[in-house]
Design a protein around this motif. Structure first.
Motif, PDB file in Angstrom:
ATOM      1  N   GLY A 118       0.884  -1.239   0.211  1.00  0.00           N
ATOM      2  CA  GLY A 118      -0.080   0.067  -0.331  1.00  0.00           C
ATOM      3  C   GLY A 118       0.725   1.434   0.014  1.00  0.00           C
ATOM      4  N   VAL A 119       2.265   1.295  -0.236  1.00  0.00           N
ATOM      5  CA  VAL A 119       2.782   2.343  -0.184  1.00  0.00           C
ATOM      6  C   VAL A 119       2.823   2.974  -1.558  1.00  0.00           C
ATOM      7  CG1 VAL A 119       5.491   2.745  -0.137  1.00  0.00           C
ATOM      8  CG2 VAL A 119       4.548   1.270   1.564  1.00  0.00           C
ATOM      9  N   GLU A 120       3.127   4.376  -1.833  1.00  0.00           N
ATOM     10  CA  GLU A 120       2.471   4.671  -3.156  1.00  0.00           C
ATOM     11  C   GLU A 120       3.668   6.100  -2.927  1.00  0.00           C
ATOM     12  OE1 GLU A 120      -1.378   6.754  -3.511  1.00  0.00           O
ATOM     13  OE2 GLU A 120      -2.131   5.528  -1.602  1.00  0.00           O
ATOM     14  N   PHE A 121       4.471   5.703  -4.216  1.00  0.00           N
ATOM     15  CA  PHE A 121       5.750   6.501  -4.675  1.00  0.00           C
ATOM     16  C   PHE A 121       5.523   7.575  -5.451  1.00  0.00           C
ATOM     17  CE2 PHE A 121       6.633   1.879  -3.555  1.00  0.00           C
ATOM     18  CZ  PHE A 121       7.565   2.614  -2.848  1.00  0.00           C
ATOM     19  N   CYS A 122       6.090   8.545  -5.779  1.00  0.00           N
ATOM     20  CA  CYS A 122       6.661   9.670  -6.285  1.00  0.00           C
ATOM     21  C   CYS A 122       8.247   9.982  -6.616  1.00  0.00           C
ATOM     22  CB  CYS A 122       5.829  11.651  -5.847  1.00  0.00           C
ATOM     23  SG  CYS A 122       5.802  11.975  -7.337  1.00  0.00           S
ATOM     24  N   LEU A 123       8.624   9.068  -7.415  1.00  0.00           N
ATOM     25  CA  LEU A 123      10.119  10.234  -8.082  1.00  0.00           C
ATOM     26  C   LEU A 123      10.154  11.842  -8.047  1.00  0.00           C
ATOM     27  CD1 LEU A 123      10.451   7.608 -10.886  1.00  0.00           C
ATOM     28  CD2 LEU A 123      10.261   7.422  -8.554  1.00  0.00           C
ATOM     29  N   VAL A 124      11.000  11.655  -7.887  1.00  0.00           N
ATOM     30  CA  VAL A 124      11.416  13.480  -7.566  1.00  0.00           C
ATOM     31  C   VAL A 124      12.770  13.776  -7.837  1.00  0.00           C
ATOM     32  CG1 VAL A 124      12.049  15.689  -5.650  1.00  0.00           C
ATOM     33  CG2 VAL A 124       9.621  13.876  -5.010  1.00  0.00           C
ATOM     34  N   SER A 125      13.386  13.984  -8.453  1.00  0.00           N
ATOM     35  CA  SER A 125      14.850  13.776  -9.216  1.00  0.00           C
ATOM     36  C   SER A 125      15.120  15.695  -9.886  1.00  0.00           C
ATOM     37  CB  SER A 125      14.594  13.051 -10.702  1.00  0.00           C
ATOM     38  OG  SER A 125      16.406  12.749 -11.397  1.00  0.00           O
ATOM     39  N   ASN A 126      16.510  15.116  -9.854  1.00  0.00           N
ATOM     40  CA  ASN A 126      17.179  16.470 -10.370  1.00  0.00           C
ATOM     41  C   ASN A 126      17.007  16.350 -11.804  1.00  0.00           C
ATOM     42  OD1 ASN A 126      16.414  18.133  -7.780  1.00  0.00           O
ATOM     43  ND2 ASN A 126      19.276  18.098  -7.661  1.00  0.00           N
ATOM     44  N   ASN A 127      17.393  14.918 -12.252  1.00  0.00           N
ATOM     45  CA  ASN A 127      17.213  14.084 -13.620  1.00  0.00           C
ATOM     46  C   ASN A 127      16.598  15.331 -14.771  1.00  0.00           C
ATOM     47  OD1 ASN A 127      17.209  12.882 -16.128  1.00  0.00           O
ATOM     48  ND2 ASN A 127      18.186  11.247 -14.893  1.00  0.00           N
ATOM     49  N   TRP A 128      17.245  15.625 -15.541  1.00  0.00           N
ATOM     50  CA  TRP A 128      15.978  16.838 -16.746  1.00  0.00           C
ATOM     51  C   TRP A 128      15.577  16.127 -17.847  1.00  0.00           C
ATOM     52  CZ3 TRP A 128      20.481  18.343 -15.559  1.00  0.00           C
ATOM     53  CH2 TRP A 128      22.141  17.595 -16.689  1.00  0.00           C
ATOM     54  N   HIS A 129      16.408  14.562 -18.363  1.00  0.00           N
ATOM     55  CA  HIS A 129      16.166  14.012 -18.680  1.00  0.00           C
ATOM     56  C   HIS A 129      14.888  13.072 -19.598  1.00  0.00           C
ATOM     57  CE1 HIS A 129      20.591  14.078 -18.261  1.00  0.00           C
ATOM     58  NE2 HIS A 129      20.878  13.546 -19.370  1.00  0.00           N
ATOM     59  N   ALA A 130      14.622  12.555 -20.444  1.00  0.00           N
ATOM     60  CA  ALA A 130      13.452  11.624 -20.886  1.00  0.00           C
ATOM     61  C   ALA A 130      13.446  10.057 -20.127  1.00  0.00           C
ATOM     62  CB  ALA A 130      13.267  11.970 -22.510  1.00  0.00           C
ATOM     63  N   SER A 131      14.239   9.875 -20.053  1.00  0.00           N
ATOM     64  CA  SER A 131      14.747   8.649 -19.092  1.00  0.00           C
ATOM     65  C   SER A 131      13.973   8.882 -17.950  1.00  0.00           C
ATOM     66  CB  SER A 131      16.024   8.256 -19.031  1.00  0.00           C
ATOM     67  OG  SER A 131      16.976   9.639 -18.331  1.00  0.00           O
ATOM     68  N   VAL A 132      14.197   9.534 -17.318  1.00  0.00           N
ATOM     69  CA  VAL A 132      13.623   9.827 -15.842  1.00  0.00           C
ATOM     70  C   VAL A 132      11.860   9.879 -15.427  1.00  0.00           C
ATOM     71  CG1 VAL A 132      13.644  12.137 -15.178  1.00  0.00           C
ATOM     72  CG2 VAL A 132      12.834  10.460 -13.442  1.00  0.00           C
ATOM     73  N   HIS A 133      11.322  10.433 -17.405  1.00  0.00           N
ATOM     74  CA  HIS A 133       9.475   9.935 -17.521  1.00  0.00           C
ATOM     75  C   HIS A 133       9.339   8.651 -17.980  1.00  0.00           C
ATOM     76  CE1 HIS A 133       8.966  14.182 -16.272  1.00  0.00           C
ATOM     77  NE2 HIS A 133       9.986  14.706 -17.081  1.00  0.00           N
ATOM     78  N   GLN A 134      10.988   7.939 -18.817  1.00  0.00           N
ATOM     79  CA  GLN A 134      10.051   7.246 -18.701  1.00  0.00           C
ATOM     80  C   GLN A 134      10.352   6.183 -17.499  1.00  0.00           C
ATOM     81  OE1 GLN A 134      13.708   6.862 -22.342  1.00  0.00           O
ATOM     82  NE2 GLN A 134      12.432   7.304 -23.350  1.00  0.00           N
ATOM     83  N   LEU A 135      10.955   5.920 -17.073  1.00  0.00           N
ATOM     84  CA  LEU A 135      11.270   5.047 -15.925  1.00  0.00           C
ATOM     85  C   LEU A 135      10.101   5.293 -14.588  1.00  0.00           C
ATOM     86  CD1 LEU A 135      12.685   3.430 -13.115  1.00  0.00           C
ATOM     87  CD2 LEU A 135      13.486   5.589 -13.020  1.00  0.00           C
TER      88      LEU A 135
END
Length: 178
Positions: free
Chosen positions: A61-78
């Motif tokens: 039941g844990v809910e996640f949100c990725l918070v990254s300084n990365n600006w590449h499309a790869s972080v959105h793909q992940l």
């Protein structure tokens, strides 16, 4: 809460006991760093134990949100592969990325914890907005040049502090305290 002192320090994310350290501590939401926390800088893959841990946490039941300084499309793909919201270009340690992550995951400062591998982005930024932090050692020593330079500062600040020992986990008897 000292700005550069994480509440807990683990060897890696899979060392965080989901029931005891997250759910039992009241944390049903996690703002999660990406690079060298869940994604290896060396291979650009999620290590198997990290993937298994993420799956078990979501099942619990844990809910996640990725918070990254990365600006590449790869972080959105992940984020798409993991099926979780993401805040890219978050400019950590500035507050806006953490606040946007809180809103995206539907969390509050009381039921959300940040998990990341850097003192000056993850720990400092979370504490600036009043969020607790579980720091993990980086998955690998490979990193961006500016991050490698900051690792020396981190070692000085952490001093003799070592990650918590891994305890026996009820649902995985193969994991034992070293």
């Amino acid at each position: 809460m000292a700005l550069l002192s994480p509440e807990r320090y683990f060897s890696r994310i899979s060392s965080i006991d989901i029931q005891r350290d997250l759910m039992g501590a009241g944390f049903g939401h996690v703002l999660l760093d990406v690079d060298n926390t869940i994604l290896s800088r060396a291979t650009h893959d999620i290590p198997r134990d990290v993937g298994v841990w993420l799956g078990k946490a979501r099942t619990a039941g844990v809910e996640f949100c990725l918070v990254s300084n990365n600006w590449h499309a790869s972080v959105h793909q992940l984020a798409g592969v993991l099926d979780v919201p993401v805040v890219g270009k978050s400019c950590k340690p500035l507050p806006q990325g953490f606040l946007l992550g809180l809103a995206k995951v539907g969390g509050t400062r009381k039921n959300t914890v940040v998990v990341g591998d850097q003192l000056l982005t993850d720990v400092l930024g979370a504490h600036l907005v009043g969020l607790p932090v579980y720091m993990v050692q980086p998955l690998v020593e490979v990193d961006l040049p500016h991050t490698m330079a900051l690792r020396n500062f981190e070692r000085a600040v952490l001093g003799n502090r070592r990650p918590e020992p891994v305890s026996v986990v009820a649902d995985d008897p193969s994991r034992q305290t070293p």
